[in-house]
Design a protein around this motif. Sequence first.
Motif, mmCIF file in Angstrom:
data_model
loop_
_atom_site.group_PDB
_atom_site.id
_atom_site.type_symbol
_atom_site.label_atom_id
_atom_site.label_comp_id
_atom_site.label_asym_id
_atom_site.label_seq_id
_atom_site.Cartn_x
_atom_site.Cartn_y
_atom_site.Cartn_z
ATOM 1 N N VAL A 186 3.770 -10.612 7.794
ATOM 2 C CA VAL A 186 3.852 -10.079 9.159
ATOM 3 C C VAL A 186 2.805 -10.685 10.093
ATOM 4 C CG1 VAL A 186 4.982 -7.878 8.691
ATOM 5 C CG2 VAL A 186 2.493 -8.048 8.523
ATOM 6 N N ALA A 187 1.674 -11.162 9.541
ATOM 7 C CA ALA A 187 0.588 -11.610 10.419
ATOM 8 C C ALA A 187 0.195 -13.052 10.124
ATOM 9 C CB ALA A 187 -0.620 -10.682 10.257
ATOM 10 N N ARG A 188 1.163 -13.859 9.703
ATOM 11 C CA ARG A 188 0.860 -15.255 9.382
ATOM 12 C C ARG A 188 0.117 -15.957 10.495
ATOM 13 N NH1 ARG A 188 6.496 -17.161 6.730
ATOM 14 N NH2 ARG A 188 5.933 -16.907 4.556
ATOM 15 N N PRO A 189 -0.860 -16.792 10.262
ATOM 16 C CA PRO A 189 -1.333 -17.191 8.932
ATOM 17 C C PRO A 189 -2.371 -16.253 8.355
ATOM 18 C CG PRO A 189 -2.479 -18.445 10.605
ATOM 19 C CD PRO A 189 -1.537 -17.554 11.325
ATOM 20 N N GLU A 190 -2.674 -15.154 9.095
ATOM 21 C CA GLU A 190 -3.608 -14.168 8.522
ATOM 22 C C GLU A 190 -2.860 -13.276 7.524
ATOM 23 O OE1 GLU A 190 -6.920 -14.087 9.265
ATOM 24 O OE2 GLU A 190 -6.415 -15.947 10.316
ATOM 25 N N GLU A 191 -3.629 -12.440 6.803
ATOM 26 C CA GLU A 191 -3.004 -11.491 5.879
ATOM 27 C C GLU A 191 -3.504 -10.097 6.168
ATOM 28 O OE1 GLU A 191 -3.261 -12.116 1.783
ATOM 29 O OE2 GLU A 191 -2.341 -14.101 1.816
ATOM 30 N N ILE A 192 -2.646 -9.116 5.938
ATOM 31 C CA ILE A 192 -3.093 -7.721 5.980
ATOM 32 C C ILE A 192 -3.149 -7.249 4.532
ATOM 33 C CG2 ILE A 192 -2.597 -5.406 6.830
ATOM 34 C CD1 ILE A 192 -0.947 -6.680 9.026
ATOM 35 N N GLN A 193 -4.271 -6.602 4.180
ATOM 36 C CA GLN A 193 -4.414 -6.166 2.788
ATOM 37 C C GLN A 193 -3.368 -5.113 2.432
ATOM 38 O OE1 GLN A 193 -8.496 -5.317 3.583
ATOM 39 N NE2 GLN A 193 -9.120 -6.407 1.739
ATOM 40 N N ALA A 194 -2.922 -5.181 1.148
ATOM 41 C CA ALA A 194 -1.851 -4.288 0.691
ATOM 42 C C ALA A 194 -2.189 -2.822 0.944
ATOM 43 C CB ALA A 194 -1.590 -4.515 -0.795
ATOM 44 N N GLY A 195 -3.464 -2.477 0.730
ATOM 45 C CA GLY A 195 -3.872 -1.079 0.899
ATOM 46 C C GLY A 195 -3.640 -0.581 2.316
ATOM 47 N N ILE A 196 -3.843 -1.482 3.301
ATOM 48 C CA ILE A 196 -3.641 -1.090 4.702
ATOM 49 C C ILE A 196 -2.161 -0.903 4.995
ATOM 50 C CG2 ILE A 196 -3.926 -1.847 7.098
ATOM 51 C CD1 ILE A 196 -6.520 -3.223 6.206
ATOM 52 N N VAL A 197 -1.339 -1.823 4.486
ATOM 53 C CA VAL A 197 0.105 -1.707 4.693
ATOM 54 C C VAL A 197 0.616 -0.401 4.088
ATOM 55 C CG1 VAL A 197 2.366 -2.748 4.282
ATOM 56 C CG2 VAL A 197 0.351 -4.208 4.665
ATOM 57 N N VAL A 198 0.148 -0.106 2.868
ATOM 58 C CA VAL A 198 0.587 1.114 2.181
ATOM 59 C C VAL A 198 0.178 2.349 2.982
ATOM 60 C CG1 VAL A 198 0.224 2.557 0.163
ATOM 61 C CG2 VAL A 198 0.627 0.135 -0.132
ATOM 62 N N ALA A 199 -1.069 2.351 3.463
ATOM 63 C CA ALA A 199 -1.544 3.507 4.225
ATOM 64 C C ALA A 199 -0.742 3.667 5.515
ATOM 65 C CB ALA A 199 -3.027 3.341 4.546
ATOM 66 N N PHE A 200 -0.411 2.529 6.140
ATOM 67 C CA PHE A 200 0.358 2.530 7.382
ATOM 68 C C PHE A 200 1.735 3.163 7.159
ATOM 69 C CE2 PHE A 200 2.861 0.460 10.725
ATOM 70 C CZ PHE A 200 2.083 0.796 11.818
ATOM 71 N N LEU A 201 2.366 2.797 6.023
ATOM 72 C CA LEU A 201 3.697 3.335 5.734
ATOM 73 C C LEU A 201 3.621 4.729 5.122
ATOM 74 C CD1 LEU A 201 5.323 0.134 4.164
ATOM 75 C CD2 LEU A 201 5.573 0.993 6.497
ATOM 76 N N GLY A 202 2.552 4.988 4.338
ATOM 77 C CA GLY A 202 2.455 6.252 3.603
ATOM 78 C C GLY A 202 2.014 7.413 4.467
ATOM 79 N N GLY A 203 1.244 7.129 5.515
ATOM 80 C CA GLY A 203 0.728 8.192 6.372
ATOM 81 C C GLY A 203 1.809 9.113 6.900
ATOM 82 N N PRO A 204 2.824 8.556 7.576
ATOM 83 C CA PRO A 204 3.906 9.414 8.085
ATOM 84 C C PRO A 204 4.593 10.207 6.980
ATOM 85 C CG PRO A 204 4.075 7.205 8.992
ATOM 86 C CD PRO A 204 2.992 7.158 7.966
ATOM 87 N N PHE A 205 4.738 9.596 5.808
ATOM 88 C CA PHE A 205 5.363 10.293 4.686
ATOM 89 C C PHE A 205 4.545 11.521 4.294
ATOM 90 C CE2 PHE A 205 6.263 11.199 0.296
ATOM 91 C CZ PHE A 205 7.622 11.009 0.201
ATOM 92 N N PHE A 206 3.214 11.325 4.259
ATOM 93 C CA PHE A 206 2.303 12.410 3.898
ATOM 94 C C PHE A 206 2.439 13.571 4.882
ATOM 95 C CE2 PHE A 206 -2.008 14.304 4.207
ATOM 96 C CZ PHE A 206 -2.100 14.804 2.932
ATOM 97 N N ILE A 207 2.521 13.231 6.169
ATOM 98 C CA ILE A 207 2.622 14.272 7.195
ATOM 99 C C ILE A 207 3.941 15.032 7.045
ATOM 100 C CG2 ILE A 207 2.825 14.675 9.685
ATOM 101 C CD1 ILE A 207 0.883 12.231 9.980
#
Lengths: 343, 268
Positions: A311-332
């Motif tokens: 998603v952020a080529r050529p940079e990377e977003i760490q897996a933990g951040i992606v998971v938290a981004f997607l998991g947060g709404p689920f948690f709520i």
Amino acid sequence: MTPVPPPPARLRHAAAYLPAAAVLLAVLCLLSLAFGSRAVPIAQVADALFDRAGADPQIEAIVWNVRMPRTAAGLLVGAALGLAGALMQGLTRNPLADPGLLGVSAGASFAIVLAVAAFGASTAPTNLIWYAFAGALAGAVSVHLLGGLGRGGATPVKTALAGIAVTFLLGSFTSALVLRSPLALDRFRFWAAGSLTSADAATLWQVTPLLAAAAVLALATAPALNSLALGEDVAVALGRRVGLIRLRATLAITVLAGTAVAVAGPIVFIGLVTPHLARMVTGPDHRRILALTLLGAPSLLIAADVLGRVVARPEEIQAGIVVAFLGGPFFIALARRRRLAEM
Amino acid sequence: MTAIRAEGLTLAYDDRTVVSDLDLQIPPGRVTVVVGANACGKSTLLRALARLMRPVHGAVLLDGRAIHSLPTRQVARQVGILPQAPVAPEGISVLDLVGRGRSPHQTWWRQWSTADEQAVAAALAATGMTDLAHRPVDELSGGQRQRAWIAMAVAQQTPVLLLDEPTTYLDLAHQVDVLDLVTDLNRRDGRTVVMVLHDLNQACRYADHLVVMRDGRIAAEGDPAAVVTAELVTEVFGLDCRVVPDPVTATPMVIPLSRHHPARAVTA
């Protein structure tokens, strides 16, 4: 005697979920080898995989030395976090249980940073694992005790609050230590959000037997969790030794979550979300929930990792951040459900 | 036949003694009903009989051996207990719930056998739950849900079945339904049944052996017709009453008196 009628078709077809999950995981592993911040054509990835001698040496190095260990780390860490979360949810009958939320991962991180920053421990993950186990156990026990204080004992919401409090407290201790020690800071950058890039192949090989043993212990505890789900009294009435179940499950959770943190840092939500998704498919049988989580959790983590690369080529977003981004709404969404307190 | 009895049993929560020095022999193959005022220790006694509670003094003896010294799985094949108002996990089907009653007969290398299959089918049939086998428990009515839990305890196939207030939260028709079902289990399979009930008249109807408790001790026990008198009810429950024969069963029937309904209004 009246025979039991056959189950409705919906339930009969549910038996296909395990092979389907296995196929999905295999596909995601291939995607994880194929996609990266540097775009490599699929054909060249295939060359590097199946014809190492004939492939472009640079591509070969990327696939085998970078993406392969990263994918393997995703498999191991994802499975470990998923199983730990499913065990915690089953053991505490708390739908909000997750190693990242109930202080287990925070305890492990703090112990690792304390060992490195204060006692000058070696930063090899296989060495750090032991500190992680001790920290994971201490974190879990303190949240359990804190959540059980006051009237009514440990309700799901109280335990979650205790977990969040302990996680923040340990997190601030961890930050304080890290800011004073450049060595720990360097190491901690990965843990801060959780990343699959820090583990090398040798480390992964070393932790695999440990994780496998803990996974077997976790799966073997599943039938007992099924009895415990009916309440402690019914579990005892059915001949279960509740203390022994707790001990076994806690041991498995400590090893699974501690190792995951030592390898990839405190990744949250994988252990929370996957067992819930699995339960939607399998129903409330813990043998099936754990089996599906074992395949589903690494799928989720690897998918998040691959997503973070592209998603952020050529940079990377760490897996933990992606998971938290997607998991947060689920948690709520989960926390807002009415029946939560009754589980 | 499995014999269960309590000997010199003293039970306490922390330092509050609930049952003291109690001796009780449960008649095998019969229905025993325990009654008493709130907090008299009747549920605590039932929990101790099922080894859910460890005695401070004395012991519960299963075929002459202290129940707490026996392996818990072995006890689980002989004594089943259904606690008061159990809660089923969300989304569990009746079949899954009843199947979980089989766990004392299973091992990790043999999870499900033909014997398990037959026991579950028999338990569903005995409780009239066969047609609801695949329904989620949380979608059932209160009476059906209690039947499902009883089916789970029945599938455990224990010679002794303990039930803690199995009629709680049920309307009158479903109370009678559940008590008839328990009687079936006793008469058809010869199971020893011990249950705690609130309603004295129901207790008198369904008990072969009535145990009346007061302040952690047995105030009276025996055949309900011999045991239940107006004097006893006054002594145990602090309630003035008339005891007349139940017009249907001829068992004792307790008619309470009250400040607004004193005895002179009643013609015996």
